[in-house]
Enzyme design. Structure first.
Site, short mmCIF file in Angstrom:
data_model
loop_
_atom_site.label_atom_id
_atom_site.label_comp_id
_atom_site.label_asym_id
_atom_site.label_seq_id
_atom_site.Cartn_x
_atom_site.Cartn_y
_atom_site.Cartn_z
N GLY A 243 37.08 38.40 26.80
CA GLY A 243 37.51 37.22 27.54
C GLY A 243 38.87 36.66 27.18
O GLY A 243 39.12 35.47 27.33
N ASN B 104 41.58 37.22 28.82
CA ASN B 104 42.19 36.79 30.09
C ASN B 104 41.58 35.47 30.55
O ASN B 104 42.28 34.60 31.08
CB ASN B 104 42.05 37.87 31.16
CG ASN B 104 43.10 38.95 31.00
OD1 ASN B 104 44.27 38.71 31.25
ND2 ASN B 104 42.69 40.12 30.56
N ARG C 49 19.51 47.59 41.53
CA ARG C 49 20.90 47.14 41.68
C ARG C 49 21.03 46.08 42.79
O ARG C 49 21.77 45.12 42.67
CB ARG C 49 21.75 48.38 42.03
CG ARG C 49 23.19 48.27 41.63
CD ARG C 49 23.38 48.39 40.13
NE ARG C 49 24.75 48.03 39.75
CZ ARG C 49 25.15 47.83 38.51
NH1 ARG C 49 24.33 47.92 37.50
NH2 ARG C 49 26.39 47.51 38.26
N ASN D 230 41.70 40.43 40.97
CA ASN D 230 41.39 41.23 39.79
C ASN D 230 42.67 41.46 39.00
O ASN D 230 43.76 41.57 39.58
CB ASN D 230 40.82 42.59 40.24
CG ASN D 230 40.49 43.50 39.08
OD1 ASN D 230 39.85 43.09 38.10
ND2 ASN D 230 40.92 44.76 39.17
N HIS E 5 44.38 44.25 36.68
CA HIS E 5 44.25 45.67 36.29
C HIS E 5 45.38 46.02 35.32
O HIS E 5 46.54 45.69 35.59
CB HIS E 5 44.31 46.56 37.54
CG HIS E 5 44.16 48.00 37.19
ND1 HIS E 5 42.94 48.58 36.92
CD2 HIS E 5 45.08 48.98 37.01
CE1 HIS E 5 43.11 49.84 36.60
NE2 HIS E 5 44.40 50.12 36.65
N ASP F 192 39.42 44.39 47.70
CA ASP F 192 38.83 44.77 48.99
C ASP F 192 37.69 45.73 48.68
O ASP F 192 37.23 45.81 47.55
CB ASP F 192 39.89 45.33 49.94
CG ASP F 192 40.51 46.61 49.42
OD1 ASP F 192 39.99 47.16 48.41
OD2 ASP F 192 41.49 47.08 50.02
N GLU F 193 37.26 46.51 49.67
CA GLU F 193 36.08 47.34 49.42
C GLU F 193 36.39 48.62 48.64
O GLU F 193 35.48 49.34 48.25
CB GLU F 193 35.35 47.61 50.74
CG GLU F 193 34.73 46.32 51.23
CD GLU F 193 33.91 46.45 52.50
OE1 GLU F 193 33.47 47.58 52.79
OE2 GLU F 193 33.73 45.43 53.18
N ASP G 114 40.66 49.09 43.32
CA ASP G 114 42.07 48.79 43.01
C ASP G 114 43.00 49.03 44.21
O ASP G 114 44.16 49.40 44.05
CB ASP G 114 42.57 49.62 41.81
CG ASP G 114 41.74 49.40 40.55
OD1 ASP G 114 41.23 48.28 40.37
OD2 ASP G 114 41.62 50.33 39.75
N GLU H 143 49.41 40.78 31.19
CA GLU H 143 48.16 40.23 31.77
C GLU H 143 48.03 38.72 31.58
O GLU H 143 47.73 38.00 32.54
CB GLU H 143 46.94 40.91 31.13
CG GLU H 143 46.84 42.38 31.46
CD GLU H 143 45.60 43.02 30.86
OE1 GLU H 143 44.52 42.41 30.86
OE2 GLU H 143 45.71 44.16 30.37
C1 GRF Z 1 41.86 43.76 30.27
O1 GRF Z 1 42.69 44.78 29.82
C2 GRF Z 1 41.82 43.77 31.77
O2 GRF Z 1 43.01 44.15 32.36
C3 GRF Z 1 40.78 44.80 32.03
O3 GRF Z 1 39.82 44.61 31.01
C4 GRF Z 1 40.41 44.00 29.88
C5 GRF Z 1 39.65 42.74 29.60
O4 GRF Z 1 40.02 42.07 28.46
N1 GRF Z 1 40.32 44.74 33.38
P1 GRF Z 1 39.49 40.60 28.18
O5 GRF Z 1 37.96 40.61 28.27
O6 GRF Z 1 40.12 39.66 29.15
O7 GRF Z 1 39.92 40.31 26.76
#
Ligand code: GRF
Length: 211
Positions: free
Chosen positions: A12, A14, A66, A108, A110, A147-148, A151, A181
């Site tokens: 977490g 981000n 699921r 998202n 990436h 989207d569907e 990425d 990020e």
């Molecule tokens: C990040 O590198 C993000 O780009 C990817 O997963 C990682 C998550 O890191 N999708 P965090 O949980 O935010 O520390």
């Protein structure tokens, strides 16, 4: 005020960047209403609780199939009246019903410069391993709408990061987080929250028009 739900699976950092940006005013007109993890042990849930944000675990392990898991996730999000869903290190594949329920309202982060090093199988450290294997000199991160596809949605922001000699996937992952990020994810949310995100055809994203 934009109501945001953040979907996480792990550490977490981000999410923390978003929480810090809301506290410091780098994100305005937005609040994080809920954090949802598919993994009960995710440290991201602790980060949310520490900041008084509702923290939920909705795990596939607790459902017979699921579809039931997807229904539970969707109903938790819909019931919270969210304007934006941020996938911040979320390892759950987002089902089409969720994209349809929140069209152009899911973003998202990436850890590469899309369209390089993305798509099925490109997540976590694997992305950085592939970057090093190929020997590219520039990588980075991308914030995009979901989207569907995997990425494939419209790109919001990108930031480049240099690959250095002797990088390991772990070292490179950390640099991409620090230099890209944690900067562009809050920036993208702030643009959206303040009606300043210009789409490629020149119109400005609004939750009414783009949904
Ligand atoms: C990040 O590198 C993000 O780009 C990817 O997963 C990682 C998550 O890191 N999708 P965090 O949980 O935010 O520390």
């Amino acid at each position: 005020m934009l109501r945001i739900g953040v979907l996480v699976s792990g550490g977490g950092t981000n999410l923390q960047a978003l929480i810090d940006a809301v506290s410091s005013g780098r994100i305005t007109n937005a609040e994080i209403a809920v954090v949802v993890s598919n993994n009960a042990g995710a440290f991201a849930l602790k980060r949310a609780e520490k900041h008084g944000i509702e923290a939920l675990c909705i795990s596939p392990k607790d459902y017979a199939c699921r579809e039931q898991f997807h229904e539970a996730l969707l109903s938790a999000l819909v019931s919270r009246n969210l304007d934006l869903i941020v996938l911040a290190g979320c390892l759950v594949a987002i089902p089409p019903e969720m994209v349809q329920a929140f069209p152009m309202k899911i973003i998202n982060i990436h850890p590469s410069l899309i369209p390089s090093f993305c798509g099925r199988g490109y997540y976590g450290l694997r992305v950085h391993e592939k970057v090093l294997e190929r020997g590219v000199k520039i990588t980075g991160a991308t914030v995009h709408f979901v989207d569907e596809g995997t990425d494939t949605g419209p790109i919001i922001l990108q930031k480049a990061v240099e690959v250095q000699p002797f990088d390991t996937p772990e070292i490179l992952q950390r640099r991409v987080m620090e230099q890209a990020e944690w900067i562009i994810l809050p920036e993208a949310v702030n643009l959206i929250a303040n009606g300043r995100l210009m789409m490629t055809d020149g119109h400005v994203w609004t939750k009414e028009k783009d949904a």
